[in-house]
Design a protein around this motif. Structure first.
Motif, PDB file in Angstrom:
ATOM      1  N   PHE A  68       0.844  -1.182   0.000  1.00  0.00           N
ATOM      2  CA  PHE A  68       0.000   0.000   0.000  1.00  0.00           C
ATOM      3  C   PHE A  68       0.885   1.239   0.000  1.00  0.00           C
ATOM      4  O   PHE A  68       1.971   1.248   0.570  1.00  0.00           O
ATOM      5  N   ALA A  69       0.422   2.262  -0.696  1.00  0.00           N
ATOM      6  CA  ALA A  69       1.220   3.478  -0.836  1.00  0.00           C
ATOM      7  C   ALA A  69       0.324   4.699  -0.954  1.00  0.00           C
ATOM      8  O   ALA A  69      -0.807   4.609  -1.439  1.00  0.00           O
ATOM      9  N   LYS A  70       0.855   5.817  -0.519  1.00  0.00           N
ATOM     10  CA  LYS A  70       0.183   7.103  -0.690  1.00  0.00           C
ATOM     11  C   LYS A  70       1.193   8.026  -1.361  1.00  0.00           C
ATOM     12  O   LYS A  70       2.285   8.245  -0.853  1.00  0.00           O
ATOM     13  N   LEU A  71       0.802   8.525  -2.541  1.00  0.00           N
ATOM     14  CA  LEU A  71       1.671   9.405  -3.320  1.00  0.00           C
ATOM     15  C   LEU A  71       1.029  10.782  -3.423  1.00  0.00           C
ATOM     16  O   LEU A  71      -0.193  10.883  -3.534  1.00  0.00           O
ATOM     17  N   THR A  72       1.842  11.813  -3.416  1.00  0.00           N
ATOM     18  CA  THR A  72       1.309  13.167  -3.575  1.00  0.00           C
ATOM     19  C   THR A  72       2.169  13.973  -4.537  1.00  0.00           C
ATOM     20  O   THR A  72       3.363  13.735  -4.690  1.00  0.00           O
ATOM     21  N   GLN A  73       1.500  14.917  -5.176  1.00  0.00           N
ATOM     22  CA  GLN A  73       2.163  15.902  -6.018  1.00  0.00           C
ATOM     23  C   GLN A  73       1.221  17.099  -6.103  1.00  0.00           C
ATOM     24  O   GLN A  73       0.077  16.955  -6.559  1.00  0.00           O
ATOM     25  N   ASN A  74       1.694  18.236  -5.657  1.00  0.00           N
ATOM     26  CA  ASN A  74       0.877  19.443  -5.626  1.00  0.00           C
ATOM     27  C   ASN A  74      -0.437  19.174  -4.915  1.00  0.00           C
ATOM     28  O   ASN A  74      -0.452  18.852  -3.743  1.00  0.00           O
ATOM     29  N   ARG A  75      -1.555  19.255  -5.626  1.00  0.00           N
ATOM     30  CA  ARG A  75      -2.868  19.067  -4.988  1.00  0.00           C
ATOM     31  C   ARG A  75      -3.490  17.707  -5.293  1.00  0.00           C
ATOM     32  O   ARG A  75      -4.688  17.519  -5.126  1.00  0.00           O
ATOM     33  N   VAL A  76      -2.708  16.746  -5.735  1.00  0.00           N
ATOM     34  CA  VAL A  76      -3.232  15.423  -6.077  1.00  0.00           C
ATOM     35  C   VAL A  76      -2.671  14.390  -5.096  1.00  0.00           C
ATOM     36  O   VAL A  76      -1.480  14.360  -4.822  1.00  0.00           O
ATOM     37  N   CYS A  94       4.355  -7.008   8.665  1.00  0.00           N
ATOM     38  CA  CYS A  94       4.285  -5.786   7.866  1.00  0.00           C
ATOM     39  C   CYS A  94       5.603  -5.036   7.967  1.00  0.00           C
ATOM     40  O   CYS A  94       6.213  -4.984   9.041  1.00  0.00           O
ATOM     41  N   TYR A  95       6.031  -4.472   6.852  1.00  0.00           N
ATOM     42  CA  TYR A  95       7.348  -3.868   6.748  1.00  0.00           C
ATOM     43  C   TYR A  95       7.276  -2.554   5.978  1.00  0.00           C
ATOM     44  O   TYR A  95       6.288  -2.253   5.331  1.00  0.00           O
ATOM     45  N   GLY A  96       8.379  -1.849   5.996  1.00  0.00           N
ATOM     46  CA  GLY A  96       8.523  -0.627   5.208  1.00  0.00           C
ATOM     47  C   GLY A  96       9.151  -0.934   3.865  1.00  0.00           C
ATOM     48  O   GLY A  96       9.304  -2.094   3.462  1.00  0.00           O
ATOM     49  N   GLN A  97       9.557   0.094   3.195  1.00  0.00           N
ATOM     50  CA  GLN A  97      10.086  -0.014   1.842  1.00  0.00           C
ATOM     51  C   GLN A  97      11.362  -0.853   1.774  1.00  0.00           C
ATOM     52  O   GLN A  97      11.693  -1.403   0.729  1.00  0.00           O
ATOM     53  N   ASP A  98      12.060  -1.018   2.871  1.00  0.00           N
ATOM     54  CA  ASP A  98      13.327  -1.757   2.890  1.00  0.00           C
ATOM     55  C   ASP A  98      13.174  -3.248   2.616  1.00  0.00           C
ATOM     56  O   ASP A  98      14.148  -3.915   2.290  1.00  0.00           O
ATOM     57  N   ARG A  99      11.967  -3.808   2.693  1.00  0.00           N
ATOM     58  CA  ARG A  99      11.775  -5.240   2.467  1.00  0.00           C
ATOM     59  C   ARG A  99      11.238  -5.562   1.078  1.00  0.00           C
ATOM     60  O   ARG A  99      10.830  -6.684   0.812  1.00  0.00           O
ATOM     61  N   LEU A 100      11.245  -4.586   0.184  1.00  0.00           N
ATOM     62  CA  LEU A 100      10.782  -4.835  -1.181  1.00  0.00           C
ATOM     63  C   LEU A 100      11.805  -5.645  -1.949  1.00  0.00           C
ATOM     64  O   LEU A 100      13.011  -5.554  -1.696  1.00  0.00           O
ATOM     65  N   ILE A 101      11.314  -6.426  -2.906  1.00  0.00           N
ATOM     66  CA  ILE A 101      12.240  -7.100  -3.806  1.00  0.00           C
ATOM     67  C   ILE A 101      12.738  -6.057  -4.810  1.00  0.00           C
ATOM     68  O   ILE A 101      12.104  -5.012  -5.002  1.00  0.00           O
ATOM     69  N   PRO A 102      13.880  -6.287  -5.445  1.00  0.00           N
ATOM     70  CA  PRO A 102      14.474  -5.273  -6.329  1.00  0.00           C
ATOM     71  C   PRO A 102      13.540  -4.729  -7.414  1.00  0.00           C
ATOM     72  O   PRO A 102      13.536  -3.528  -7.674  1.00  0.00           O
ATOM     73  N   LEU A 124       4.296  -2.748   3.313  1.00  0.00           N
ATOM     74  CA  LEU A 124       4.245  -4.066   2.690  1.00  0.00           C
ATOM     75  C   LEU A 124       3.868  -5.067   3.766  1.00  0.00           C
ATOM     76  O   LEU A 124       4.528  -5.134   4.800  1.00  0.00           O
ATOM     77  N   CYS A 125       2.797  -5.798   3.546  1.00  0.00           N
ATOM     78  CA  CYS A 125       2.414  -6.866   4.474  1.00  0.00           C
ATOM     79  C   CYS A 125       2.531  -8.196   3.737  1.00  0.00           C
ATOM     80  O   CYS A 125       2.116  -8.322   2.577  1.00  0.00           O
ATOM     81  N   VAL A 126       3.117  -9.171   4.414  1.00  0.00           N
ATOM     82  CA  VAL A 126       3.354 -10.501   3.857  1.00  0.00           C
ATOM     83  C   VAL A 126       2.702 -11.515   4.782  1.00  0.00           C
ATOM     84  O   VAL A 126       2.803 -11.410   6.005  1.00  0.00           O
ATOM     85  N   CYS A 132      -5.066 -14.286   2.874  1.00  0.00           N
ATOM     86  CA  CYS A 132      -4.713 -13.466   4.037  1.00  0.00           C
ATOM     87  C   CYS A 132      -4.387 -12.024   3.668  1.00  0.00           C
ATOM     88  O   CYS A 132      -4.267 -11.176   4.539  1.00  0.00           O
ATOM     89  N   ASN A 133      -4.244 -11.724   2.375  1.00  0.00           N
ATOM     90  CA  ASN A 133      -3.870 -10.369   1.953  1.00  0.00           C
ATOM     91  C   ASN A 133      -5.076  -9.580   1.456  1.00  0.00           C
ATOM     92  O   ASN A 133      -4.981  -8.796   0.534  1.00  0.00           O
ATOM     93  N   GLY A 134      -6.200  -9.768   2.109  1.00  0.00           N
ATOM     94  CA  GLY A 134      -7.416  -9.054   1.726  1.00  0.00           C
ATOM     95  C   GLY A 134      -7.228  -7.556   1.830  1.00  0.00           C
ATOM     96  O   GLY A 134      -6.403  -7.056   2.583  1.00  0.00           O
ATOM     97  N   VAL A 135      -7.990  -6.821   1.059  1.00  0.00           N
ATOM     98  CA  VAL A 135      -7.842  -5.373   1.002  1.00  0.00           C
ATOM     99  C   VAL A 135      -9.044  -4.667   1.623  1.00  0.00           C
ATOM    100  O   VAL A 135      -9.457  -3.620   1.175  1.00  0.00           O
TER     101      VAL A 135
END
Length: 158
Positions: A68-76, A94-102, A124-126, A132-135
């Motif tokens: 899951f991610a939240k991105l921003t730019q100006n007013r979006v 659940c982890y931060g960005q450091d556990r992503l695959i390349p 990131l949740c594994v 188990c990864n329902g949204v």
């Protein structure tokens, strides 16, 4: 005797069924702010047919992921959730960005460079059990917790 073994093998296959992991797969995107940007993004999401759905993963899959991610730019502001099967060896949690695959890390870097959007939040949740990864939105989980606490308190205070 050989026929009996063949029938037994077939019955065992039917009884045990498919043991492959089942996960949710797809994308969910929400956008607020500049209507032109959001409208375009939501149209692209529809074209990609990326609705969340249940799938039986390939036999190599060892876990389900929810990014899951939240991105921003100006007013979006764009909030996204991506669910998928994975064979990357990561402990449940659940982890931060450091556990992503390349490849996932590169996708984030490319998105920031090409679009100018910044990742404000990321997770990131594994997990390694079926579906188990329902949204389900967090608000639904919180509502159940509040109701459960209220019912428990009512019973105890009775």
């Amino acid at each position: 005797m050989a026929r009996f073994l063949g029938i037994t093998t077939c019955l065992l296959a039917v009884i045990t069924g498919n043991t492959a992991l089942r996960c949710y797969v797809g994308n969910e995107i929400m956008c607020s702010g500049d209507n032109g940007v959001c409208e375009l993004l939501l149209q692209l999401n529809e074209i990609c047919d990326s609705d969340i759905r249940e799938v039986t993963c390939l036999s190599e899959a060892t876990n389900c992921r929810l990014i899951f991610a939240k991105l921003t730019q100006n007013r979006v502001t764009i909030t996204s959730r991506t669910a998928r099967c994975s064979d990357e060896p990561v402990d449940d949690g659940c982890y931060g960005q450091d556990r992503l695959i390349p490849s996932e890390q590169k996708a984030i870097e490319d998105t920031e460079k090409k679009t100018g959007f910044n990742y404000d939040e990321f997770g990131l949740c594994v997990c390694s059990s079926d579906l188990c990864n329902g949204v389900t939105p967090l608000s639904v989980h919180l509502a159940w917790i509040v109701v459960s606490l209220f019912v428990t308190a009512s019973i105890m205070l009775g």
